[in-house]
Scaffold this motif. Structure first.
Motif, PDB file in Angstrom:
ATOM      1  N   ARG A 171      -6.817  44.848 -17.070  1.00  0.00           N
ATOM      2  CA  ARG A 171      -5.640  45.713 -16.896  1.00  0.00           C
ATOM      3  C   ARG A 171      -6.056  47.157 -16.602  1.00  0.00           C
ATOM      4  NH1 ARG A 171      -0.980  43.380 -17.284  1.00  0.00           N
ATOM      5  NH2 ARG A 171      -0.475  41.809 -18.852  1.00  0.00           N
ATOM      6  N   GLU A 176       5.759  37.145 -23.518  1.00  0.00           N
ATOM      7  CA  GLU A 176       4.541  36.825 -22.770  1.00  0.00           C
ATOM      8  C   GLU A 176       3.967  38.073 -22.104  1.00  0.00           C
ATOM      9  OE1 GLU A 176       3.029  33.815 -22.661  1.00  0.00           O
ATOM     10  OE2 GLU A 176       4.555  33.126 -24.080  1.00  0.00           O
ATOM     11  N   GLU A 177       2.676  38.024 -21.809  1.00  0.00           N
ATOM     12  CA  GLU A 177       2.023  39.095 -21.080  1.00  0.00           C
ATOM     13  C   GLU A 177       2.510  39.118 -19.633  1.00  0.00           C
ATOM     14  OE1 GLU A 177      -0.047  41.411 -21.955  1.00  0.00           O
ATOM     15  OE2 GLU A 177      -0.838  40.810 -23.905  1.00  0.00           O
ATOM     16  N   THR A 178       2.662  40.296 -19.073  1.00  0.00           N
ATOM     17  CA  THR A 178       3.028  40.387 -17.668  1.00  0.00           C
ATOM     18  C   THR A 178       1.815  40.057 -16.792  1.00  0.00           C
ATOM     19  OG1 THR A 178       2.549  42.763 -17.690  1.00  0.00           O
ATOM     20  CG2 THR A 178       4.843  42.088 -18.041  1.00  0.00           C
ATOM     21  N   LYS A 234       8.332  38.592 -20.044  1.00  0.00           N
ATOM     22  CA  LYS A 234       8.064  39.717 -20.941  1.00  0.00           C
ATOM     23  C   LYS A 234       9.084  39.747 -22.081  1.00  0.00           C
ATOM     24  CE  LYS A 234       7.256  44.720 -21.005  1.00  0.00           C
ATOM     25  NZ  LYS A 234       7.219  45.966 -20.189  1.00  0.00           N
TER      26      LYS A 234
END
Length: 245
Positions: free
Chosen positions: A131, A60-62, A56
């Motif tokens: 999500r 980057e995306e979690t 993160k």
């Protein structure tokens, strides 16, 4: 020469079929299934949390993840959002990830804490949709399939039919993921529920409503959904899972 042409056409058809399914499932994910080494589960969860925080920081995306409750033998399913190959493998992003990994010094620790691992690159639903579902759900039903030869399209269609049935009886629809490369699974789906009670609510659907929904979705009857699916699969694993706290 004719044989080479036939092979080429089969490969070309396969390529365009894959492109069509990727268009329906536009987002690229790396899916990792892991089984912790004996006594290392809690430590492994902490390692993934540490790595997620480092990634993160690198922009980057979690990941989204879940913990096995019953079914298959893996302990964790982790979905790493990549977006697309061109986005994920940009030189700047690669450099930032590498720097974050080196700073965290986690590589050897993962090797010590993992007994078994399987990776799959797959196209799935938009990240925002997934999500939202994970934010509102804490119980998961994962189904993983290897299609019989020549039956991939039929299997994909069956998954869509089951979603039509679920929608008609007011159950959550499954998120569909299609293999691009990696492990053997051709398709897997994730159903997201609030809890076990929500998952079990399907038993409360009246026989009349279930019959109507099944026929509208293309099945002969609710009792024939399972047998219809089995026409197209060589292997099928079911897992119930819960959110990782």
């Amino acid at each position: 020469m004719r044989c080479k042409y036939t092979v080429f056409m089969l490969l070309l058809c396969s390529f365009f079929a894959g492109a069509a399914y990727a268009a329906d499932n536009p987002y690229l994910y790396k899916v990792t299934l892991v089984q912790a080494a004996p006594g290392k589960f809690t430590e492994l969860v902490d390692l993934y949390k540490t790595r997620a925080a480092a990634m993160k920081e690198a922009g980057e995306e979690t990941p989204l993840w879940m913990r096995h409750s019953q079914g298959d033998h893996w302990d964790l399913m982790i979905l790493f959002p990549l977006g697309s190959y061109s986005e994920y493998y940009q030189p700047e992003r690669i450099a930032k990830r590498k720097q974050a990994e080196q700073a965290a010094k986690l590589g050897d620790k993962f090797k010590e804490d993992i007994a078994w691992q399987e990776d799959l690159l797959t196209y799935g639903p938009p990240l925002a949709d997934l999500r939202k579902a994970f934010d509102n759900g804490a119980f998961f039903h994962v189904e993983m399939f290897v299609a019989l030869p020549g039956k991939f399209a039929d299997l994909y269609k069956e998954r869509e039919m089951e979603n039509a049935y679920a929608k008609a009886v007011k159950e959550p629809e499954n998120f569909i993921f299609v293999r691009d490369q990696g492990a053997a699974w051709d398709i897997f789906t994730i159903g997201v529920f609030r809890d076990l009670k929500h998952y079990a609510e399907s038993a409360d659907v009246s026989p009349k409503d279930a019959e109507a929904a099944a026929k509208a979705a293309g099945f002969d009857a609710p009792s024939q959904i399972g047998p219809y699916l089995r026409r197209f699969i060589r292997e099928h694993h079911d897992t119930l899972a819960v959110a990782v706290k």
